[in-house]
Design a protein around this motif. Structure first.
Motif: not given
Length: 413
Positions: A260-274
């Motif tokens: 199982l290969v995982c990544s957590h990718i934090r973007i910040g303000k985006n359409p999912s969490i405006p």
């Protein structure tokens, strides 16, 4: 306080209860264990308990992180535990508070505050209570494990407000408090029966340097901050049946013995969490991260899972990687709910999603993190530096790393 001494019988009962709880599942690092859909159901509590015991024994046997005892013992907790509801009236308290009256931070911020508050409770000999009610009660999804942080909750409602002091260290005055911890006279300044603490930062270094720590927190002296976080969170929490069931089914139905290969990718303000804050340019580089994951895109050997605050990232992964798997749940920032504040059920499910995704990250054989407390806390809960990689935002490349270097590179408070 008269009548508050524990009898020998009560002490014996407490030890026996602690031994019973010790064998219950704590971390969701579920290995290659197979269960049928009929094994776990709402009407099979005894089967759930048997399963938890079996998984826990598997941890003790196979995970090096647990060898030698990776949980706090009853002796470590002796001075702050309440052995019964009746015993609560004899105690002094430190309460970690998170409600809708003010900002608490996201899930990782709250976990930081819980760790620091628990250590302060041990330092000051106060019974520790978690009072987190936003976006809903924490014990909807996480239960007490070795230490019972909810036993005295109802009693606290009967304590006169004159016996409370409430301290808030979430925004501007946090650093000042952290700098004061190592020399602060808690006995002189925290005189009320109940200290309510709002805190979302690590105070581990200051607590370790306090002159009372060597007698009251001996176990903290010779371990790293990362090990301390791991120990505290696992001592306090275990998943409820729903969280355990969903994590088991995810692993059982989707991983199928593969890496199982995982990544957590934090973007910040985006359409999912405006409502989220905007992150600096280059904070997360999707191209670099996806190129790294490309070498694992072999459905025979690997499974790729991505936790993110962006649905766009997940959709992109789904179209690019053959070995990508997903869970279909709405992304929510538990402290920046926006319109969801009006919909308690949906907001509460957002908290559940965050806990489930973080739990899945603890299962990963290979874990790649961007600069985010959420993923970092999952790495600490995972408890190993094996196959741990970090996206370095300044260098714009991926580095193989270890748990200690996360703080060095990402520089969290």
């Amino acid at each position: 306080m008269a009548g508050c001494d524990m009898s020998v019988l009560k002490r014996v009962l407490l030890v026996l209860a602690g031994l019973f709880v010790f064998v219950v599942l704590l971390q969701l690092n579920i290995l290659d264990i197979r269960v049928t859909g009929n094994f776990i159901s709402k009407n099979q509590d005894s089967a759930i308990q048997q399963f938890e015991h079996r998984v826990w024994n598997e941890h003790l046997t196979n995970l090096s992180v647990y060898k030698g005892g990776r949980l706090l013992t009853e002796d470590n907790l002796e001075n702050i535990k309440a052995i019964s509801i009746e015993h609560c009236r004899c105690q002094r308290f430190l309460v970690f508070k998170c409600d809708s009256s003010s900002s608490c931070g996201g899930l990782a911020d709250r976990q930081k505050g819980i760790v620091s508050s628990f250590l302060l409770a041990l330092l000051t000999n106060r019974t520790f209570v978690v009072d987190m009610t936003t976006p809903c009660e924490l014990n909807n999804f996480l239960l007490s494990n070795i230490y019972n942080w909810s036993m005295c909750t109802d009693f606290l409602k009967t304590v006169p407000k004159t016996n409370f002091i409430e301290l808030k260290y979430v925004n501007g005055n946090t650093k000042k408090f952290l700098n004061q911890v190592k020399s602060f006279d808690f006995d002189r300044n925290w005189t009320k029966q109940v200290v309510v603490l709002r805190l979302n930062a690590y105070a581990i270094d200051g607590i370790r340097q306090h002159n009372q720590a060597r007698t009251r927190l001996k176990w903290l002296m010779n371990i790293t901050n990362e090990e301390a976080i791991h120990l505290v969170l696992h001592t306090l929490f275990k998943p409820n049946q729903r969280l355990l069931k969903d994590a088991v089914q995810f692993y059982d139905n989707k991983i199928l013995g593969r890496h199982l290969v995982c990544s957590h990718i934090r973007i910040g303000k985006n359409p999912s969490i405006p409502e989220d804050s905007t992150r600096p340019r280059g904070y997360s580089n999707e191209t670099v991260i996806f190129d790294f994951l490309e070498k694992y895109d072999d459905v025979r050997k690997y499974v790729i899972y991505i936790a993110s605050d962006s649905e766009d990232i997940k959709r992109h992964a789904e179209t690019r990687f053959k070995s990508y798997i997903k869970i279909s749940r709405t992304i929510v920032h538990v402290d920046r709910l926006g319109k969801l504040k009006r919909f308690k059920k949906e907001a509460c499910e957002g908290l559940y999603t965050a806990l489930l995704e973080q739990s899945i990250l603890t299962l990963c054989d290979t874990l790649l993190l961007t600069s985010s407390g959420f993923g970092t806390m999952a790495a600490y809960l995972r408890g190993t530096s094996d196959n741990l990689f970090l996206f370095h935002p300044k260098a714009q490349r991926i580095l193989e790393s270890n748990l200690t270097n996360i703080q060095t590179i990402f520089k969290f408070l």
